[in-house]
Design an enzyme around this catalytic site. Structure first.
Site, PDB file in Angstrom:
ATOM      1  N   ASN A  32      -3.464 -65.818  51.410  1.00  0.00           N
ATOM      2  CA  ASN A  32      -2.024 -65.654  51.623  1.00  0.00           C
ATOM      3  C   ASN A  32      -1.476 -64.854  50.443  1.00  0.00           C
ATOM      4  OD1 ASN A  32       0.733 -66.013  51.966  1.00  0.00           O
ATOM      5  ND2 ASN A  32       0.713 -68.222  51.550  1.00  0.00           N
ATOM      6  N   LYS A  69       1.501 -64.150  49.859  1.00  0.00           N
ATOM      7  CA  LYS A  69       2.830 -64.661  49.474  1.00  0.00           C
ATOM      8  C   LYS A  69       3.785 -63.488  49.196  1.00  0.00           C
ATOM      9  CE  LYS A  69       0.748 -68.859  47.698  1.00  0.00           C
ATOM     10  NZ  LYS A  69       0.907 -70.042  46.908  1.00  0.00           N
ATOM     11  N   GLU A 127       5.411 -74.164  50.772  1.00  0.00           N
ATOM     12  CA  GLU A 127       6.509 -73.486  50.062  1.00  0.00           C
ATOM     13  C   GLU A 127       7.695 -73.268  50.992  1.00  0.00           C
ATOM     14  OE1 GLU A 127       4.239 -70.213  48.494  1.00  0.00           O
ATOM     15  OE2 GLU A 127       3.256 -71.538  47.062  1.00  0.00           O
ATOM     16  N   GLU A 183      -3.494 -78.571  52.889  1.00  0.00           N
ATOM     17  CA  GLU A 183      -3.126 -78.055  51.574  1.00  0.00           C
ATOM     18  C   GLU A 183      -2.246 -79.083  50.857  1.00  0.00           C
ATOM     19  OE1 GLU A 183      -3.434 -73.522  51.432  1.00  0.00           O
ATOM     20  OE2 GLU A 183      -1.434 -73.989  52.118  1.00  0.00           O
ATOM     21  N   GLY A 193      -0.995 -73.511  43.883  1.00  0.00           N
ATOM     22  CA  GLY A 193      -0.297 -72.652  42.918  1.00  0.00           C
ATOM     23  C   GLY A 193      -0.714 -72.882  41.480  1.00  0.00           C
ATOM     24  N   SER A 220      -5.781 -74.267  45.023  1.00  0.00           N
ATOM     25  CA  SER A 220      -6.548 -73.970  43.811  1.00  0.00           C
ATOM     26  C   SER A 220      -8.038 -73.768  44.097  1.00  0.00           C
ATOM     27  CB  SER A 220      -6.334 -75.063  42.753  1.00  0.00           C
ATOM     28  OG  SER A 220      -4.983 -75.050  42.317  1.00  0.00           O
TER      29      SER A 220
HETATM   30  C1  PEP Z   1      -1.480 -71.575  48.989  1.00  0.00           C
HETATM   31  O1  PEP Z   1      -0.393 -71.333  48.514  1.00  0.00           O
HETATM   32  O2  PEP Z   1      -1.588 -71.743  50.218  1.00  0.00           O
HETATM   33  C2  PEP Z   1      -2.628 -71.670  48.107  1.00  0.00           C
HETATM   34  C3  PEP Z   1      -3.717 -72.200  48.587  1.00  0.00           C
HETATM   35  O3  PEP Z   1      -2.466 -71.180  46.831  1.00  0.00           O
HETATM   36  P1  PEP Z   1      -3.528 -71.199  45.627  1.00  0.00           P
HETATM   37  O4  PEP Z   1      -4.900 -70.932  46.209  1.00  0.00           O
HETATM   38  O5  PEP Z   1      -3.091 -70.111  44.717  1.00  0.00           O
HETATM   39  O6  PEP Z   1      -3.456 -72.565  45.013  1.00  0.00           O
END
Ligand code: PEP
Length: 260
Positions: free
Chosen positions: A12, A14, A99, A169, A175, A216
């Site tokens: 993603n 974002k 988010e 998630e 994040g 993460s």
């Molecule tokens: C996300 O925002 O869906 C996500 C998995 O972010 P990250 O891998 O950066 O933690």
């Protein structure tokens, strides 16, 4: 020959990559040949969706949008309809990312409306669910996820369920400030999600819904998630923003694909 499960690996972007940068990334991914049984995808900002989808048309990397409205059209300033997303050439649409739930008042109800709208338009919804840190600390992860899942899928025909993707998630894992969930914890949660899906639609269908983990994920920990029986892929943010990193992540994941 050992049969391997299909593995979904998506990133993603974002609110990153303007049209020029997104287009350059799409051009770089165009020639990428995904290993057998691997389905890579990128989720782009709206401003580059059409251009990226056009470059990647027919390529191995699928393209998705980050959100959409559930109505066909109307007075919804700032929103994008399912038909518009489809017309831009998207294969996938992200629904209910934490988010959006956290900062933009997305609710289980709006998520539910969006799920059926996406399917009506031939889009593959990628439903994100996850508990907050507070819910995790109170020990209500399973209840929270079951509620999110049941409401999101309430109006989805059972036969359509294998055409969706679900990403678990945990909000506390996502994040820069997040910490990756333990593999054992993910394995347990995914087994619980599988049980809920089988309860909703029966085992034949419930077993065929792809369940991804996100939060993460890195090149170092991705393999351990995907080696779990109920984990059908990973959904990442930061670890996939650069094209070489994304390709490396895919390589690392498939080193340890579990048998189907
Ligand atoms: C996300 O925002 O869906 C996500 C998995 O972010 P990250 O891998 O950066 O933690």
């Amino acid at each position: 020959m050992v049969t391997r499960k299909t593995v979904w690996i998506g990133t993603n972007w974002k609110m990153n990559k303007g049209p020029a940068e997104a287009l350059a990334a799409a051009e770089a991914l165009k020639a990428y040949r995904a290993p057998d049984g691997v389905k890579p995808f990128i989720i782009t900002p709206f401003t580059s969706l059409q251009a990226v989808a056009s470059v990647l048309k027919g390529a191995d990397v699928l393209v998705g949008a980050q959100n959409m409205h559930w109505e066909e059209s109307g007075s919804w300033t700032g929103e994008i309809s399912p038909g518009m997303v489809k017309e831009c050439g998207a294969d996938i649409v992200l629904i209910g990312h934490s988010e959006r739930r956290q900062h933009f008042a997305e609710t289980d109800w709006t998520v539910s409306r969006k799920m059926s709208a996406a399917l009506r338009h031939g889009l593959r919804p990628l439903l994100c669910i996850g508990e907050s840190l507070e819910e995790y600390d109170f020990g209500v992860t399973a209840e929270t996820l079951s509620r999110q899942l049941k409401i999101a899928l309430h109006d989805v025909a059972h036969a359509d369920l294998p055409n969706i993707l679900i990403a678990y998630e945990p909000v506390w894992a996502i994040g820069a400030g997040g910490r990756a969930a333990d593999t054992d914890c993910v394995a347990k949660v995914h087994a619980g999600l599988r049980a809920v899906l089988c309860e909703i639609a029966g085992k034949d269908i419930g077993d065929r819904v792809p369940l991804l983990y996100g939060g993460s994920v890195t090149q170092d920990n991705a393999r351990s998630y995907v080696s779990q029986p109920n984990v059908d892929g990973v959904f990442v943010g930061r670890a996939g923003w650069s094209v070489p990193d994304f390709e490396k992540l895919i390589e690392r994941v498939i080193e340890e694909r579990a048998p189907a």
